[in-house]
Structure formats: structure tokens, C-alpha cells
Design a protein around this motif. Structure first.
Motif, short mmCIF file in Angstrom:
data_model
loop_
_atom_site.label_atom_id
_atom_site.label_comp_id
_atom_site.label_asym_id
_atom_site.label_seq_id
_atom_site.Cartn_x
_atom_site.Cartn_y
_atom_site.Cartn_z
N ARG A 1 29.25 -7.34 32.93
CA ARG A 1 28.89 -8.67 32.60
C ARG A 1 28.19 -8.57 30.95
O ARG A 1 27.14 -8.48 30.60
CB ARG A 1 27.89 -9.35 33.23
CG ARG A 1 28.67 -9.48 34.80
CD ARG A 1 27.46 -10.03 35.57
NE ARG A 1 28.23 -10.36 36.80
CZ ARG A 1 28.85 -9.77 37.90
NH1 ARG A 1 28.44 -8.31 37.74
NH2 ARG A 1 29.41 -10.14 38.92
N PRO B 1 26.14 -12.07 26.35
CA PRO B 1 26.54 -13.68 26.36
C PRO B 1 27.59 -13.98 25.18
O PRO B 1 27.40 -13.55 24.13
CB PRO B 1 25.24 -14.45 26.40
CG PRO B 1 24.46 -13.50 26.76
CD PRO B 1 24.55 -12.25 26.45
N ARG C 1 23.42 -18.17 25.94
CA ARG C 1 22.16 -18.07 26.38
C ARG C 1 21.07 -19.09 25.73
O ARG C 1 20.06 -19.35 26.26
CB ARG C 1 21.50 -16.72 26.09
CG ARG C 1 21.38 -16.35 24.77
CD ARG C 1 21.00 -14.72 24.85
NE ARG C 1 21.00 -14.34 23.30
CZ ARG C 1 20.79 -12.98 22.90
NH1 ARG C 1 20.82 -12.38 23.72
NH2 ARG C 1 20.88 -12.74 21.65
N PHE D 1 32.72 -24.04 27.69
CA PHE D 1 31.72 -23.68 28.31
C PHE D 1 30.46 -24.68 28.08
O PHE D 1 29.82 -25.21 28.96
CB PHE D 1 30.89 -22.43 27.87
CG PHE D 1 29.79 -21.82 28.42
CD1 PHE D 1 30.00 -21.22 29.75
CD2 PHE D 1 28.48 -21.84 28.12
CE1 PHE D 1 28.84 -20.58 30.44
CE2 PHE D 1 27.51 -21.68 28.82
CZ PHE D 1 27.47 -20.87 29.86
N GLU E 1 33.96 -15.83 34.86
CA GLU E 1 32.84 -15.87 35.88
C GLU E 1 31.62 -17.03 35.23
O GLU E 1 31.42 -17.98 36.20
CB GLU E 1 32.02 -14.68 36.09
CG GLU E 1 30.91 -14.72 37.17
CD GLU E 1 30.30 -13.41 37.36
OE1 GLU E 1 30.02 -13.21 38.51
OE2 GLU E 1 29.82 -13.08 36.37
N ARG E 2 31.43 -16.98 34.09
CA ARG E 2 30.37 -17.98 33.54
C ARG E 2 30.95 -19.26 33.71
O ARG E 2 30.41 -20.37 33.91
CB ARG E 2 30.30 -17.57 32.00
CG ARG E 2 29.63 -16.38 31.79
CD ARG E 2 29.14 -15.99 30.49
NE ARG E 2 28.40 -14.75 30.36
CZ ARG E 2 29.01 -13.86 29.36
NH1 ARG E 2 30.16 -13.94 29.04
NH2 ARG E 2 28.62 -12.56 29.50
N ARG E 3 32.29 -19.39 33.59
CA ARG E 3 32.83 -20.98 33.64
C ARG E 3 32.92 -21.37 34.99
O ARG E 3 32.63 -22.57 35.27
CB ARG E 3 34.13 -20.99 32.81
CG ARG E 3 33.90 -20.99 31.31
CD ARG E 3 35.32 -20.53 30.60
NE ARG E 3 34.64 -20.44 29.04
CZ ARG E 3 33.96 -19.51 28.56
NH1 ARG E 3 33.53 -18.60 29.28
NH2 ARG E 3 33.60 -19.53 26.96
N ARG F 1 30.94 -20.53 37.56
CA ARG F 1 29.93 -20.90 38.20
C ARG F 1 29.30 -22.21 37.76
O ARG F 1 28.71 -22.82 38.50
CB ARG F 1 28.76 -19.81 37.62
CG ARG F 1 28.96 -18.40 38.22
CD ARG F 1 27.81 -17.56 38.28
NE ARG F 1 27.96 -16.28 38.78
CZ ARG F 1 28.18 -16.08 40.01
NH1 ARG F 1 27.77 -16.86 40.96
NH2 ARG F 1 28.40 -14.88 40.72
N ARG G 1 19.22 -20.57 32.85
CA ARG G 1 18.97 -19.54 31.79
C ARG G 1 17.59 -18.68 31.91
O ARG G 1 16.78 -19.28 32.56
CB ARG G 1 19.15 -20.13 30.57
CG ARG G 1 20.52 -20.71 30.18
CD ARG G 1 20.41 -21.06 28.64
NE ARG G 1 21.82 -21.49 28.06
CZ ARG G 1 22.36 -22.59 28.18
NH1 ARG G 1 21.77 -23.67 29.13
NH2 ARG G 1 23.76 -22.92 27.75
#
Length: 711
Positions: A41, A44, A118, A148, A201-203, A205, A711
């Protein structure tokens, strides 16, 4: 480099022994593979924000000189102060994350603001245009911004509200098709797959926060490069969903790479949440005995005014005649005769109490009707024609009629007459007993060819402008039909919208069943990789108007959606050809839909809380209330205002009048109340109707972006 590796390197710089011990422990833990998908991961992501004004405290990069094609300084600096009075304006910036900070004065014009993922953001929107042809329908919206951050903005306006999300993310083929931390991820990058997984994955979630957990569908398309990893990532992100993979034949001729078999397909993952299930369709999308386009389950009223070729008055002068309607009863009182080509329409006198309707385009150009005056009289007598919607903006009425194919279906018994409207037109219902079935997991339909109905179709709508690898319009339409056919008011999101195919497909679905579905499309304004070097040699940079006009949002997405609605290319030419398959009609007719285009902005919490950013927050308030009707774009000087679907109270001393006005507005859904006093907010909320949601500004907005993203 992963985030932990980056932190360990920084620890080594300060205390080498401690850093090495941490590194040993990290390697030990990293060697223990748990079951499932494991990937780095990475630190950021970050995104450059060209055009965003530089403020004190911002993170920035120093741009290379104009005309240079070399990669610029990738180090991060923080703005210590802006030097007032300097010409050109300069800023004192300090290097970030070093033992001995370096400080330099730099021209503000040579700085670009950078946002790391972040960091907290406080989003706003600025309108950049709109198209209105749909009367009171809700607006489709297109948002130009880093997806994002737009997803974060939507957690305030649409948390848990989306009925479907359809995305076509970068396929990570090794070509220069996507960026990570402002750098293209290319085939030789050893972290290519883990960067892509972290990026997705960030998007995903945040996307789960936007889907209705009780009944919604997520659709994600992909090819063979990442489908295995994507499938497992989706399972890990959405363990509660039922998941299936569909194979779609997009190129029957196939594409062979080296010693591989010729690839003809790509894939789409369908995830079903809560009670969601695929809609039953007449077409299984595989069986040869069921084909898209039978029209057996539809009753379609067509526009009487002709579109496309031969649609001008001079093309068919005998089809240019007046129709006299009663606007109060919405009925046709009389049909006049055609007038000679050289005779102006003003020579025909209006009739008292009636409106004279001519076949006129929104531009005022004279067109023609599809039927002769005598045949229209027959249609009206039989109940096969009627007055359509009134277009407030252009002050005109539309006329609708049943084509011969629909009338034949009535005669054959495929359509039943269930009654009559007050204007004498027939109420109709399809009676076909054709069995509907669950679509199969392999689709093989001519309409899904990506070349003919993707690339070539986009060129047709954009007057020759090209876009790499767009989806077939009809493949996306079929996927969305499975997801939202049972929801005529569905809300759909596409946060990798590219050329805008998802919004285009939703418009087609709306036309087919009279739905009011609404699509939110999100894309950035990135210029194609092969064009950037040439633009830089010309001395251009991101943020310059001549650079931005070639970005994907401004050059492709917005013009394509506008062209779909208006039926005209960006140059104003009628789009040639007809739509195919499920609903066939001239593309030049366009759609009775509305769309508005926005650009994401980044606000400061101080400006928001002091009402200084209201004009950028206003579109978010309107979107949260449904993106319908009028928007309150400025703070009301009277202390309050009520629009079609929401109200805004700024002066709490006016709360009684405000609550009364909200109660009298039947479509009001939300009341925004600007106050720092929770007790006064609660008092106003209690006075509002139960059907209206009270929202406190700006506490609800600020707390959403301070705390909700974890965050």
C-alpha cells in the motif's frame, strides 16, 4: 517504495540504529504472507492542482522553465509567505522532510499546488456550462477533478444514495494510460501491480460509502491484465456482496499479441448489495433466439418534429404547418394546412386563447413535421397523437405520436388499450407474453463491438475528435439496464467517466421507458501523454487555457454529453446516422435531458465557516437536494430563500417566514440552516415539516470532511 519503507528511511536519517532495527522487524513481518491478496500500500497518492491559487501553508512543487520538456523538481516545498508588492509576485518556500530546511524565493507563477491524499480537503464546485432540454428533469452532472477528491465531496452530498456505480478504470496494461503520484506507471515498473491495487483500493473504499447498502449494484470492467487481482480486491473490499464476472465479446475478429491466442473479450464484475438482483430481460445477451431490439416490451411515443436528414422546412415544405393547442387543457384544437415555402409563418394568424405550434428548433430554424396535416388529424381522432411537454426555457411545446410500428402492435394485440387520457389519447400497455430471463454471464452481441460502437461513434459525436478505447455505447447500456431497469429514478455514478459513455447510456434508458434516472460523471482534465511534450515545447503548462482546452474533460467528455443531448456536434452540425438495436431513431434528435458541468475547487475551512465560499458550496447543496430545478447561487439579501427542492436560512430572525415558505413548497426535501448555535438550529428544525431534512451549515459540511474519511 511503500509507506512503511519511506518512514523507515526517514527514521534512519535521524537515528541509524533505530532505523535498522525497525527495518529488520519490518522484513520479518513482510515475509509472513496471510491468505488473500497481498500488495504494497504505497505512500498516499498526490495530485498537482494547476490553476489553484497559491496560499500560505500550501505544499507546492517548483515547475521547470517554460519550453522545457524535462521532468521538473519532484521535491515538496511549503509556502512560508507570499511576498507582497513584488512584480512578478514571489513566494518564500521551504523544503519539506529534510534535516536542514532549504529556503528559496520563487516566482508564484512557477509553483503548482500539490494535494496529498492524506491531507484534508474542503471541496467546492464552479459551474462551467449547462445544456437544458429536459424541462423539469433532474440534471446529469459532469465534474472535472481528481476522482478521489470528488468521491470525498460526494460523501457529503450522496452518502448511501447511489443505486449503481459503473466504472471503467485504467487497465494497467503497461502503456502510459494512468498516473500514480503524477508519474506515468509503465510496464517496466516493478511495483506496477501493487500501485494499481493501492490506487483502486482507496477509491473503492470511498465508493462503498456512496452505494445504497440495502439495494445497489457495482459494475467494474477490466481486461486480462488485472482481472484476477481485481476480482480478489473486490472480494476483500466488499465481502458482503454477491459477486459475478461477465465475459463480453468486444471484438469478434480478435487481437493477437505475440504467441498468444487472439483475444476477443473483456470482463465486467457485477457486485450485488442487499436485496439487489439483475433485472430480467427479453434478451439473455447470449442465446441466438433472443436479440436486443425486438421492442416487444415497450410502448414508445415519438416526437412529431423530424430530426436528422431532410428535417429542414425546405427539404419537405408540405410538412410545414401550424398546430393549434389549448395550453390549459393540453389538447390539440385544430391542425392547419401546410403553407407554401416562400410564405412566412407570421402570415398565419394566431387564434384567441390558443397557442400556435410550428416545427421550430431551439435555434429558431424552421424544420418540418413527420406526418402530413391530414394524417395527423387521423392520428388525433384515433388517440394516436397528443401534446407533449412544455419547454420553459425555449417557450415551446412538443408534439408526440405513435409510429406505424406501434400502431401495428396495437392491431396485432401486442399492445393493449387500457383507457384514454383526458385529451383523448390512448393509455397503452404492452401485453407480450415473451418470456423474460436472467441475462447470461457471457455476452455476444453485435452492438458490443468496441470499434464500431465505441471509437467510431465517439468520433461521430465529436466531429472527428478521437478518444482511445471507449466502451461500446450499447454494451454499457445493457450493463446498466441489468442494474437499474427496475429503478426509473435511479442515481448512477461513474468516477472514471472518460468519454461520457455511461451518461449517454442512461439517457437512452430514460428515453426507452420515460425514466428520470440521473448520472454523475467524474473525470480529470489530463491531456493525452503523446500531446504533452509538444505542448511543453510551445511553452505551455497545465493550467494554461491553451493546455486545458485539450484535456479529456473539456475536449471530450463535456462536448460528447452536450452533443448527445442536442443532437449536434461541437461545430453545430447535425449528427449523422441512427441509434441501433433496442431503440432506433436519428441521433440528431438528441434527448430531452439536462446536464451541467462543474470543476472541483479546494476551499479553506475558515472561508467556508465565514460564508465567504458560499458560491462554491452552493452547487453541493443543490446536488444534495437532488440536482433539480433552480439553484440558490448567492446568499439571499432577505435572509432566506426557497428553491424548488430546498431552502436556505441565513438570518435566524426570519425563521418563521422561512419555515412557512418551506412548508408550502411541495417538493422541498432539505432545509439548510446557517448557525453556530445548536439550540437555535434545533428550534428551527422542530418547526419544519417532518418530510424536510434539516441540515446545519456549516457544521455538517466541515465535520464531514474532518472526520468521515478515516485519515
Amino acid at each position: 517504495m511503500s509507506r512503511l519503507t519511506d518512514l523507515i528511511a526517514r527514521a534512519k536519517a535521524k537515528d541509524r540504529a533505530l532505523g535498522e532495527e525497525l527495518e529488520r522487524e519490518f522484513k520479518t513481518l513482510a515475509s509472513r504472507r496471510a491468505f488473500g491478496l497481498n500488495f504494497e500500500r504505497h505512500r498516499p497518492e498526490s495530485v498537482e492542482l494547476p490553476g489553484r491559487p497559491v496560499r500560505r501553508g500550501d505544499k507546492v512543487r517548483i515547475l521547470p522553465p517554460r519550453g522545457s520538456v524535462e521532468r521538473g523538481d519532484q521535491r515538496l516545498w511549503r509556502v512560508i509567505r507570499l511576498n507582497a508588492g513584488a512584480e512578478p509576485q514571489t513566494a518564500l518556500v521551504s523544503l519539506i522532510d529534510v534535516e536542514d530546511p532549504e529556503m528559496v524565493d520563487v516566482a508564484v507563477a512557477d509553483l503548482v499546488v500539490l494535494a496529498e491524499f492524506r491531507d484534508y480537503i474542503y471541496p467546492g464546485l464552479v459551474s462551467t456550462g449547462k445544456v437544458e432540454r429536459g424541462d423539469d428533469k433532474p440534471f446529469h452532472t459532469v465534474i472535472n477533478g481528481e476522482n478521489f477528491h470528488v468521491l470525498e465531496a460526494l460523501t457529503y452530498t450522496h452518502r448511501g444514495k447511489f443505486d449503481a456505480i459503473y466504472i471503467d478504470p485504467p487497465y494497467n496494461t503497461g502503456a502510459r494510460d494512468w498516473k500514480y503520484n503524477n508519474n506515468y506507471v509503465e510496464g517496466e515498473d516493478i511495483y506496477r501491480h501493487s500501485k494499481w491495487l493501492a490506487f483502486m483500493e482507496r477509491r473503492l473504499r470511498i465508493a462503498r460509502e456512496l452505494l445504497d447498502p440495502l439495494n445497489s449494484i457495482l459494475i467494474v470492467t477490466i481486461d486480462e491484465k488485472e482481472y484476477l487481482r481485481l476480482g480478489l480486491l473486490l472480494q476483500q473490499c466488499f465481502p458482503e456482496a454477491a459477486q459475478q464476472m461477465v465475459t463480453i465479446v468486444i471484438n469478434p475478429n480478435g487481437v493477437a499479441r505475440g504467441r498468444e491466442l487472439a483475444r476477443v473479450e473483456e470482463y465486467a464484475f457485477f457486485l450485488f448489495f442487499g436485496d439487489a438482483s439483475p433485472a430480467l430481460l427479453a434478451d439473455s445477451l447470449l442465446d441466438t433466439e433472443s436479440t436486443t431490439g425486438t421492442g416487444a416490451s415497450r410502448v414508445r411515443w415519438e416526437w412529431l418534429m423530424r430530426g436528422g436528414s431532410n428535417s429542414r422546412r425546405q427539404d419537405r415544405p408540405n410538412l410545414f404547418y401550424p398546430i393549434f393547442i389549448d395550453p390549459q387543457q393540453k389538447i390539440v384544437v385544430d391542425v392547419g394546412d401546410a403553407i407554401p415555402l416562400g410564405q412566412p409563418k407570421e402570415s398565419v394568424s394566431d387564434r384567441p386563447g390558443l397557442v400556435t405550434v410550428w416545427p421550430l428548433r431551439t435555434t429558431g430554424e424552421e424544420a418540418n413535421w413527420r406526418t402530413s396535416p391530414s394524417y395527423l388529424r387521423e392520428l388525433l381522432k384515433a388517440g394516436h397523437a397528443r401534446v407533449g411537454a412544455y419547454d420553459k426555457k425555449n417557450d415551446r411545446w412538443s408534439m408526440l405520436y405513435l409510429g406505424k410500428a406501434q400502431i401495428r402492435r396495437i392491431v396485432d394485440g401486442e399492445i393493449a388499450v387500457t383507457g384514454k387520457r383526458e385529451d383523448g389519447s390512448l393509455l397503452l400497455e404492452a401485453t407480450t407474453d415473451e418470456a423474460k430471463r436472467t441475462p447470461k454471464t457471457v455476452w455476444n452481441r453485435p452492438g458490443h463491438k468496441a470499434g464500431e460502437y465505441g471509437s467510431l461513434l465517439v468520433k461521430k459525436f465529436l466531429g472527428g475528435r478521437a478518444f482511445p478505447f471507449p466502451k461500446s455505447l450499447y454494451a454499457v447500456e445493457d450493463a446498466l439496464r441489468i442494474a437499474v431497469a427496475k429503478k426509473p429514478k435511479a442515481l448512477i455514478l461513474d468516477f472514471f467517466s472518460g468519454s461520457g459513455t455511461t451518461a449517454h447510456a442512461i439517457m437512452r434508458l430514460n428515453r426507452q421507458d420515460g425514466g428520470r434516472r440521473q448520472c454523475i460523471s467524474v473525470t480529470n482534465n489530463e491531456v493525452a501523454a503523446d500531446e504533452q511534450a509538444a505542448l511543453r515545447k510551445e511553452g505551455l503548462r497545465p493550467g494554461d487555457p491553451d493546455w486545458e482546452k485539450l484535456g479529456i474533460c473539456d475536449y471530450i467528455t463535456k462536448p460528447r454529453i452536450a452533443a448527445a443531448i442536442t443532437g449536434k456536434t461541437p461545430e453545430g452540425q447535425d449528427i449523422a446516422g441512427d441509434y441501433k438495436f433496442t431503440d432506433e431513431f436519428p441521433m440528431a434528435e438528441g434527448f430531452e435531458e439536462n446536464a451541467e458541468f462543474f470543476t472541483l475547487t479546494y476551499e479553506t475551512p475558515v472561508a467556508v465557516s465565514h460564508n465567504l465560499a458560499f458560491q462554491r458550496i452552493a452547487p453541493l447543496l443543490w446536488m444534495r437536494a437532488g440536482s433539480e430545478g433552480r439553484r440558490i447561487d448567492d446568499l439571499p439579501h432577505t435572509g432566506w430563500e426557497v428553491a424548488d427542492t430546498y431552502g436556505l436560512l441565513v438570518d435566524l430572525d426570519c425563521s418563521a417566514a422561512f419555515c412557512e415558505a418551506v412548508a408550502s413548497q411541495a417538493n422541498a426535501r432539505i432545509a439548510y440552516i446557517v448557525t453556530d448555535d445548536d439550540r437555535r438550529f434545533q428550534a428551527v428544525a422542530r418547526a419544519l415539516p417532518d418530510s424536510v431534512e434539516p441540515v446545519r451549515l456549516y457544521e455538517s459540511y466541515l465535520s464531514n470532511f474532518r472526520f468521515s474519511m478515516g485519515r
